[in-house]
Design a protein around this motif. Sequence first.
Motif, PDB file in Angstrom:
ATOM      1  N   PRO A  18       0.712   7.309 -13.623  1.00 41.03           N
ATOM      2  CA  PRO A  18      -0.698   6.842 -13.747  1.00 41.03           C
ATOM      3  C   PRO A  18      -0.576   5.346 -13.347  1.00 41.03           C
ATOM      4  O   PRO A  18       0.402   4.882 -12.817  1.00 41.03           O
ATOM      5  CB  PRO A  18      -0.797   6.947 -15.192  1.00 41.03           C
ATOM      6  N   ILE A  19      -1.823   4.623 -13.352  1.00 40.17           N
ATOM      7  CA  ILE A  19      -1.775   3.228 -12.618  1.00 40.17           C
ATOM      8  C   ILE A  19      -0.779   2.308 -13.458  1.00 40.17           C
ATOM      9  O   ILE A  19      -0.169   1.468 -12.685  1.00 40.17           O
ATOM     10  CB  ILE A  19      -3.428   2.732 -12.789  1.00 40.17           C
ATOM     11  N   GLU A  20      -0.645   2.340 -14.758  1.00 32.76           N
ATOM     12  CA  GLU A  20      -0.103   1.363 -15.277  1.00 32.76           C
ATOM     13  C   GLU A  20       1.551   1.567 -14.712  1.00 32.76           C
ATOM     14  O   GLU A  20       2.255   0.466 -14.667  1.00 32.76           O
ATOM     15  CB  GLU A  20      -0.007   1.478 -16.884  1.00 32.76           C
ATOM     16  N   GLN A  21       1.900   2.703 -14.823  1.00 31.33           N
ATOM     17  CA  GLN A  21       3.535   2.840 -14.481  1.00 31.33           C
ATOM     18  C   GLN A  21       3.684   2.714 -12.768  1.00 31.33           C
ATOM     19  O   GLN A  21       4.722   2.159 -12.595  1.00 31.33           O
ATOM     20  CB  GLN A  21       3.896   4.364 -14.791  1.00 31.33           C
ATOM     21  N   ALA A  22       2.793   3.219 -12.078  1.00 30.71           N
ATOM     22  CA  ALA A  22       2.713   2.745 -10.715  1.00 30.71           C
ATOM     23  C   ALA A  22       2.514   1.347 -10.354  1.00 30.71           C
ATOM     24  O   ALA A  22       3.434   0.857  -9.455  1.00 30.71           O
ATOM     25  CB  ALA A  22       1.401   3.520 -10.089  1.00 30.71           C
ATOM     26  N   SER A  23       1.988   0.627 -11.192  1.00 24.98           N
ATOM     27  CA  SER A  23       2.232  -0.930 -10.816  1.00 24.98           C
ATOM     28  C   SER A  23       3.292  -1.577 -11.282  1.00 24.98           C
ATOM     29  O   SER A  23       3.605  -2.644 -10.428  1.00 24.98           O
ATOM     30  CB  SER A  23       1.126  -1.555 -11.892  1.00 24.98           C
ATOM     31  N   LEU A  24       4.280  -0.884 -11.935  1.00 25.98           N
ATOM     32  CA  LEU A  24       5.655  -1.216 -12.136  1.00 25.98           C
ATOM     33  C   LEU A  24       6.331  -1.337 -10.808  1.00 25.98           C
ATOM     34  O   LEU A  24       7.263  -2.097 -10.454  1.00 25.98           O
ATOM     35  CB  LEU A  24       6.462  -0.673 -13.220  1.00 25.98           C
ATOM     36  N   TYR A  25       6.179  -0.323  -9.824  1.00 27.31           N
ATOM     37  CA  TYR A  25       6.955  -0.255  -8.589  1.00 27.31           C
ATOM     38  C   TYR A  25       6.492  -1.428  -7.832  1.00 27.31           C
ATOM     39  O   TYR A  25       7.097  -1.957  -6.824  1.00 27.31           O
ATOM     40  CB  TYR A  25       6.222   1.042  -8.064  1.00 27.31           C
ATOM     41  N   LEU A  26       5.167  -1.866  -7.821  1.00 30.12           N
ATOM     42  CA  LEU A  26       4.553  -2.974  -7.288  1.00 30.12           C
ATOM     43  C   LEU A  26       5.395  -4.175  -7.715  1.00 30.12           C
ATOM     44  O   LEU A  26       5.697  -5.098  -6.660  1.00 30.12           O
ATOM     45  CB  LEU A  26       3.205  -3.109  -7.473  1.00 30.12           C
ATOM     46  N   GLY A  27       5.700  -4.293  -8.960  1.00 31.64           N
ATOM     47  CA  GLY A  27       6.260  -5.442  -9.393  1.00 31.64           C
ATOM     48  C   GLY A  27       7.927  -5.546  -9.026  1.00 31.64           C
ATOM     49  O   GLY A  27       8.157  -6.700  -8.576  1.00 31.64           O
ATOM     50  N   LEU A  28       8.203  -4.153  -8.731  1.00 29.48           N
ATOM     51  CA  LEU A  28       9.537  -4.228  -8.234  1.00 29.48           C
ATOM     52  C   LEU A  28       9.838  -4.880  -6.738  1.00 29.48           C
ATOM     53  O   LEU A  28      10.856  -5.375  -6.223  1.00 29.48           O
ATOM     54  CB  LEU A  28      10.289  -2.856  -8.393  1.00 29.48           C
ATOM     55  N   VAL A  29       8.779  -4.543  -5.914  1.00 28.54           N
ATOM     56  CA  VAL A  29       8.549  -5.161  -4.673  1.00 28.54           C
ATOM     57  C   VAL A  29       8.960  -6.609  -4.705  1.00 28.54           C
ATOM     58  O   VAL A  29       9.636  -7.125  -3.751  1.00 28.54           O
ATOM     59  CB  VAL A  29       7.275  -4.798  -3.803  1.00 28.54           C
ATOM     60  N   TRP A  75       0.715  -1.099  -0.002  1.00 29.89           N
ATOM     61  CA  TRP A  75      -0.064   0.063  -0.015  1.00 29.89           C
ATOM     62  C   TRP A  75       0.939   1.377  -0.019  1.00 29.89           C
ATOM     63  O   TRP A  75       0.503   2.375  -0.787  1.00 29.89           O
ATOM     64  CB  TRP A  75      -1.102   0.083   1.237  1.00 29.89           C
ATOM     65  N   GLN A  76       1.882   1.359   0.817  1.00 31.00           N
ATOM     66  CA  GLN A  76       2.739   2.426   0.857  1.00 31.00           C
ATOM     67  C   GLN A  76       3.541   2.552  -0.692  1.00 31.00           C
ATOM     68  O   GLN A  76       3.752   3.901  -0.967  1.00 31.00           O
ATOM     69  CB  GLN A  76       3.704   2.079   1.955  1.00 31.00           C
ATOM     70  N   VAL A  77       3.843   1.675  -1.073  1.00 25.22           N
ATOM     71  CA  VAL A  77       4.680   1.901  -2.306  1.00 25.22           C
ATOM     72  C   VAL A  77       3.934   2.138  -3.326  1.00 25.22           C
ATOM     73  O   VAL A  77       4.011   3.249  -4.098  1.00 25.22           O
ATOM     74  CB  VAL A  77       5.417   0.719  -2.718  1.00 25.22           C
ATOM     75  N   TYR A  78       2.647   1.590  -3.593  1.00 23.20           N
ATOM     76  CA  TYR A  78       1.582   2.156  -4.502  1.00 23.20           C
ATOM     77  C   TYR A  78       1.151   3.741  -4.279  1.00 23.20           C
ATOM     78  O   TYR A  78       1.166   4.264  -5.425  1.00 23.20           O
ATOM     79  CB  TYR A  78       0.551   1.333  -4.503  1.00 23.20           C
ATOM     80  N   THR A  79       0.958   3.863  -3.219  1.00 22.23           N
ATOM     81  CA  THR A  79       0.473   5.319  -2.717  1.00 22.23           C
ATOM     82  C   THR A  79       1.568   6.377  -3.062  1.00 22.23           C
ATOM     83  O   THR A  79       1.248   7.390  -3.719  1.00 22.23           O
ATOM     84  CB  THR A  79       0.199   5.474  -1.122  1.00 22.23           C
ATOM     85  N   ILE A  80       2.947   5.993  -2.749  1.00 19.77           N
ATOM     86  CA  ILE A  80       3.922   6.941  -3.058  1.00 19.77           C
ATOM     87  C   ILE A  80       4.208   7.015  -4.675  1.00 19.77           C
ATOM     88  O   ILE A  80       4.160   8.011  -5.343  1.00 19.77           O
ATOM     89  CB  ILE A  80       5.211   6.363  -2.515  1.00 19.77           C
ATOM     90  N   ALA A  81       4.119   5.771  -5.371  1.00 20.94           N
ATOM     91  CA  ALA A  81       4.233   5.820  -6.991  1.00 20.94           C
ATOM     92  C   ALA A  81       3.185   6.435  -7.606  1.00 20.94           C
ATOM     93  O   ALA A  81       3.162   7.253  -8.558  1.00 20.94           O
ATOM     94  CB  ALA A  81       4.175   4.381  -7.265  1.00 20.94           C
ATOM     95  N   ARG A  82       1.685   6.660  -6.977  1.00 18.85           N
ATOM     96  CA  ARG A  82       0.618   7.014  -7.502  1.00 18.85           C
ATOM     97  C   ARG A  82       0.656   8.369  -7.528  1.00 18.85           C
ATOM     98  O   ARG A  82       0.118   9.408  -8.037  1.00 18.85           O
ATOM     99  CB  ARG A  82      -0.449   6.501  -7.063  1.00 18.85           C
ATOM    100  N   ARG A  83       1.678   9.052  -6.778  1.00 16.24           N
ATOM    101  CA  ARG A  83       1.732  10.703  -6.604  1.00 16.24           C
ATOM    102  C   ARG A  83       2.191  11.263  -7.854  1.00 16.24           C
ATOM    103  O   ARG A  83       1.762  12.256  -8.418  1.00 16.24           O
ATOM    104  CB  ARG A  83       2.538  10.988  -5.527  1.00 16.24           C
ATOM    105  N   GLU A  84       2.997  10.552  -8.302  1.00 18.02           N
ATOM    106  CA  GLU A  84       3.642  11.096  -9.807  1.00 18.02           C
ATOM    107  C   GLU A  84       3.274  10.197 -10.942  1.00 18.02           C
ATOM    108  O   GLU A  84       3.817  10.671 -11.968  1.00 18.02           O
ATOM    109  CB  GLU A  84       5.181  11.094  -9.722  1.00 18.02           C
TER     110      GLU A  84
END
Length: 427
Positions: A63-74, A52-61
């Motif tokens: 869109p959904i598709e790019q923010a999901s890549l950070y979840l994949g990095l986890v 939740w924290q990673v997705y929230t931080i990523a969504r600040r800058e």
Amino acid sequence: MSIDAPENPQPTPPAPEGGSTSPWGVRDFRLLWVGRIIAVLAIQIQSSALLWQVYTIARREHPIEQASLYLGLVGLVQFLPLLAFTLPAGEMADRRDRKRTVAASIAVEGACALAFLAMAIHGSPPLWGLLAVAAVFGAARAFLAPANQSFLPMIVGRSALPAAIAAQSIAFQVGAIAGPAFGGLIVGINTPLAYGVSAVFFAIGMGCMIAIRTSGQPRRPDQAISRLKAVREGLAYVWNTKIVLGAISLDLVVVMLAGVALLTPIFARDILHVGAFGFGLLRASFGVGALAVALYLSRWPITRRGGVWMFSAVAVFGVCTLIFGLSKVAWLSALVLFIGGAADMISVNIRQTLIQLATPDHMRGRVSSVSMLFIGASNELGEAYSGVMVRLLGPISAAVFGGVAAIGATGLWSWMFPALRKADRLE
């Protein structure tokens, strides 16, 4: 086909309590069981907070598709240490005290929770810092998993092993159910608190392991061989034992293709619009289904037609992923996750029973490490794969594609591994 024992098996310690098939009369098993619940609770609460924290931080800058890549990095940063250390960890589990290895690994996991807590208190931690600690956590898991799995038969003995595996699955699912729901509630209030609770739970889990009296020192029949040769021996055993190879590789492919753990925060926030609490309920639904089946199997384990049961369960898991991707209402999404969790528990229980019964004690650490490497790949690498697929296809199409691909893989593996499909007795 019967799976009573491997050819030329090594002796296994007799079951405690006069060879009873129930593990519950064994004090050390009860400690191990409680410790597993607490540790899984800690992992799930921490995982919920981190995603939740990673997705929230990523969504600040993004869109959904790019923010999901950070979840994949986890998932990716936790998988790479698993890839690097799991096989050496399995070899170590066949030489060193398994109980001490488990306790030390839990201690490192607790330290990671404290590091997450410190960064969360900071307010807006850098994503690279969160990913770095997640990588250390993945390394600790690499050493914990093979030692923990190979320690269980030393506590309960062979005759009680199927029931013990089902009971351990209950412990896992209790944590898997309560952890995401509890974690979602805490994260909705305060993210640092979630990491603090995880750290406390890790400490309790380590205390349970230390209190166990059974020695974790394995037999050492092959001390003369080098560690590299020992690792190769374990890999060769898995490769030549087609039932084991088929079972763990099927899990790898299906969970990587059809796993929905990474998709739940995306669906909860941006498709179903149910927020952090709904996110916790979605993650818990899968565990509720798995727990219900684990409770049943602990009392009435599957003893015949194991291969047919396993392939059928995996196919149902794929169908549930497909429906989850198409669902637009929260109750249907939760329902198919519940059914998917029930099907997954049948598959997991049969797979773990097959692996443990088909493996001699002096090789359980190495074989367990190969199994955990595949499981780690299916989970962590699967999250990275899901992140890429969401980026390419979008979350709905990614889930649909995963479900269809998992169904196809089930049929392919049934054809490639006829011995696994025909596996009958699990006693």
